[in-house]
Design a protein around this motif. Structure first.
Motif, PDB file in Angstrom:
ATOM      1  N   ASP A 143      -1.000  -0.495  -9.980  1.00  0.00           N
ATOM      2  CA  ASP A 143      -0.895   0.754 -10.730  1.00  0.00           C
ATOM      3  C   ASP A 143      -1.983   1.743 -10.345  1.00  0.00           C
ATOM      4  N   GLN A 144      -3.049   1.256  -9.720  1.00  0.00           N
ATOM      5  CA  GLN A 144      -4.146   2.118  -9.318  1.00  0.00           C
ATOM      6  C   GLN A 144      -4.007   2.617  -7.879  1.00  0.00           C
ATOM      7  N   VAL A 145      -2.985   2.126  -7.172  1.00  0.00           N
ATOM      8  CA  VAL A 145      -2.742   2.564  -5.796  1.00  0.00           C
ATOM      9  C   VAL A 145      -1.931   3.853  -5.862  1.00  0.00           C
ATOM     10  N   ASP A 146      -2.545   4.933  -5.425  1.00  0.00           N
ATOM     11  CA  ASP A 146      -1.924   6.252  -5.513  1.00  0.00           C
ATOM     12  C   ASP A 146      -1.357   6.650  -4.158  1.00  0.00           C
ATOM     13  N   LEU A 147      -0.093   6.289  -3.917  1.00  0.00           N
ATOM     14  CA  LEU A 147       0.553   6.618  -2.647  1.00  0.00           C
ATOM     15  C   LEU A 147       1.253   7.955  -2.743  1.00  0.00           C
ATOM     16  N   THR A 148       1.217   8.706  -1.647  1.00  0.00           N
ATOM     17  CA  THR A 148       1.975   9.948  -1.580  1.00  0.00           C
ATOM     18  C   THR A 148       3.458   9.598  -1.439  1.00  0.00           C
ATOM     19  N   HIS A 149       4.308  10.602  -1.597  1.00  0.00           N
ATOM     20  CA  HIS A 149       5.750  10.377  -1.452  1.00  0.00           C
ATOM     21  C   HIS A 149       6.065   9.856  -0.047  1.00  0.00           C
ATOM     22  N   LYS A 150       5.473  10.458   0.976  1.00  0.00           N
ATOM     23  CA  LYS A 150       5.705  10.027   2.364  1.00  0.00           C
ATOM     24  C   LYS A 150       5.210   8.602   2.588  1.00  0.00           C
ATOM     25  N   GLU A 151       4.033   8.271   2.063  1.00  0.00           N
ATOM     26  CA  GLU A 151       3.503   6.921   2.211  1.00  0.00           C
ATOM     27  C   GLU A 151       4.420   5.906   1.540  1.00  0.00           C
ATOM     28  N   SER A 152       4.939   6.250   0.373  1.00  0.00           N
ATOM     29  CA  SER A 152       5.857   5.351  -0.330  1.00  0.00           C
ATOM     30  C   SER A 152       7.134   5.141   0.471  1.00  0.00           C
ATOM     31  N   GLU A 153       7.650   6.221   1.042  1.00  0.00           N
ATOM     32  CA  GLU A 153       8.865   6.125   1.849  1.00  0.00           C
ATOM     33  C   GLU A 153       8.616   5.272   3.096  1.00  0.00           C
ATOM     34  N   ILE A 154       7.489   5.487   3.738  1.00  0.00           N
ATOM     35  CA  ILE A 154       7.139   4.709   4.925  1.00  0.00           C
ATOM     36  C   ILE A 154       6.906   3.248   4.555  1.00  0.00           C
ATOM     37  N   PHE A 155       6.285   3.013   3.426  1.00  0.00           N
ATOM     38  CA  PHE A 155       6.051   1.653   2.940  1.00  0.00           C
ATOM     39  C   PHE A 155       7.379   0.905   2.800  1.00  0.00           C
ATOM     40  N   LEU A 156       8.372   1.546   2.217  1.00  0.00           N
ATOM     41  CA  LEU A 156       9.684   0.933   2.066  1.00  0.00           C
ATOM     42  C   LEU A 156      10.318   0.646   3.428  1.00  0.00           C
ATOM     43  N   LEU A 157      10.193   1.575   4.355  1.00  0.00           N
ATOM     44  CA  LEU A 157      10.767   1.381   5.692  1.00  0.00           C
ATOM     45  C   LEU A 157      10.059   0.261   6.453  1.00  0.00           C
ATOM     46  N   ILE A 158       8.746   0.144   6.268  1.00  0.00           N
ATOM     47  CA  ILE A 158       7.999  -0.977   6.864  1.00  0.00           C
ATOM     48  C   ILE A 158       8.507  -2.285   6.273  1.00  0.00           C
ATOM     49  N   ASN A 178      -3.309   5.321   6.523  1.00  0.00           N
ATOM     50  CA  ASN A 178      -3.694   5.670   5.148  1.00  0.00           C
ATOM     51  C   ASN A 178      -3.151   4.651   4.152  1.00  0.00           C
ATOM     52  N   LEU A 179      -1.920   4.241   4.353  1.00  0.00           N
ATOM     53  CA  LEU A 179      -1.275   3.259   3.485  1.00  0.00           C
ATOM     54  C   LEU A 179      -2.026   1.936   3.516  1.00  0.00           C
ATOM     55  N   PHE A 180      -2.347   1.455   4.715  1.00  0.00           N
ATOM     56  CA  PHE A 180      -3.087   0.199   4.845  1.00  0.00           C
ATOM     57  C   PHE A 180      -4.442   0.296   4.152  1.00  0.00           C
ATOM     58  N   HIS A 181      -5.109   1.428   4.304  1.00  0.00           N
ATOM     59  CA  HIS A 181      -6.409   1.607   3.659  1.00  0.00           C
ATOM     60  C   HIS A 181      -6.271   1.553   2.134  1.00  0.00           C
ATOM     61  N   LYS A 182      -5.290   2.265   1.600  1.00  0.00           N
ATOM     62  CA  LYS A 182      -5.100   2.304   0.144  1.00  0.00           C
ATOM     63  C   LYS A 182      -4.724   0.938  -0.422  1.00  0.00           C
ATOM     64  N   LEU A 183      -3.980   0.156   0.342  1.00  0.00           N
ATOM     65  CA  LEU A 183      -3.562  -1.168  -0.119  1.00  0.00           C
ATOM     66  C   LEU A 183      -4.587  -2.246   0.202  1.00  0.00           C
ATOM     67  N   SER A 184      -5.607  -1.892   0.959  1.00  0.00           N
ATOM     68  CA  SER A 184      -6.627  -2.852   1.414  1.00  0.00           C
ATOM     69  C   SER A 184      -5.992  -3.985   2.209  1.00  0.00           C
ATOM     70  N   VAL A 185      -5.089  -3.620   3.113  1.00  0.00           N
ATOM     71  CA  VAL A 185      -4.469  -4.609   3.999  1.00  0.00           C
ATOM     72  C   VAL A 185      -4.840  -4.274   5.433  1.00  0.00           C
ATOM     73  N   ARG A 186      -4.696  -5.263   6.312  1.00  0.00           N
ATOM     74  CA  ARG A 186      -5.087  -5.075   7.703  1.00  0.00           C
ATOM     75  C   ARG A 186      -3.914  -4.864   8.647  1.00  0.00           C
ATOM     76  N   ASN A 187      -2.716  -5.216   8.189  1.00  0.00           N
ATOM     77  CA  ASN A 187      -1.578  -5.133   9.097  1.00  0.00           C
ATOM     78  C   ASN A 187      -0.263  -5.053   8.319  1.00  0.00           C
ATOM     79  N   ARG A 188       0.842  -4.925   9.063  1.00  0.00           N
ATOM     80  CA  ARG A 188       2.167  -4.789   8.463  1.00  0.00           C
ATOM     81  C   ARG A 188       2.552  -6.026   7.655  1.00  0.00           C
TER      82      ARG A 188
END
Length: 94
Positions: free
Chosen positions: A18-33, A59-69
């Motif tokens: 709930d604290q991860v603030d993704l932009t609309h584009k990041e959310s869309e890309i996240f779903l496609l990944i 940016n998405l990886f940084h916000k989620l604190s992940v290193r890869n897909r």
């Protein structure tokens, strides 16, 4: 291992989705990944440049604190399962 250390095999224990603030584009890309698309395929799908996709993915990886897909997809599935369980519990309580 100290009590305050996080084991390497535990992912996302300290991330509040709930604290991860993704932009609309990041959310869309996240779903496609999560659907398994590669950066080039995402760029074609969204009609944006490959470099723009790479920037959003970084940016998405940084916000989620992940290193890869793979870690990002694990996070997505874990969050989706938590949402499904919350929805099911809400229906059962109603």
């Amino acid at each position: 291992m100290k009590a305050t250390e996080k084991p390497d095999n535990i992912l996302f224990e300290f991330i509040d989705p709930d604290q991860v603030d993704l932009t609309h584009k990041e959310s869309e890309i996240f779903l496609l990944i999560a659907k398994g698309l590669l950066n080039k395929e995402i760029a074609n799908h969204m009609n944006i440049s490959l470099n723009t996709v790479k920037r959003h993915v970084c940016n998405l990886f940084h916000k989620l604190s992940v290193r890869n897909r793979a870690e990002a997809v694990c996070f997505w599935h874990k969050q989706r399962n938590m949402d499904d369980r919350s929805s099911l519990l809400a229906k059962m309580e109603a």
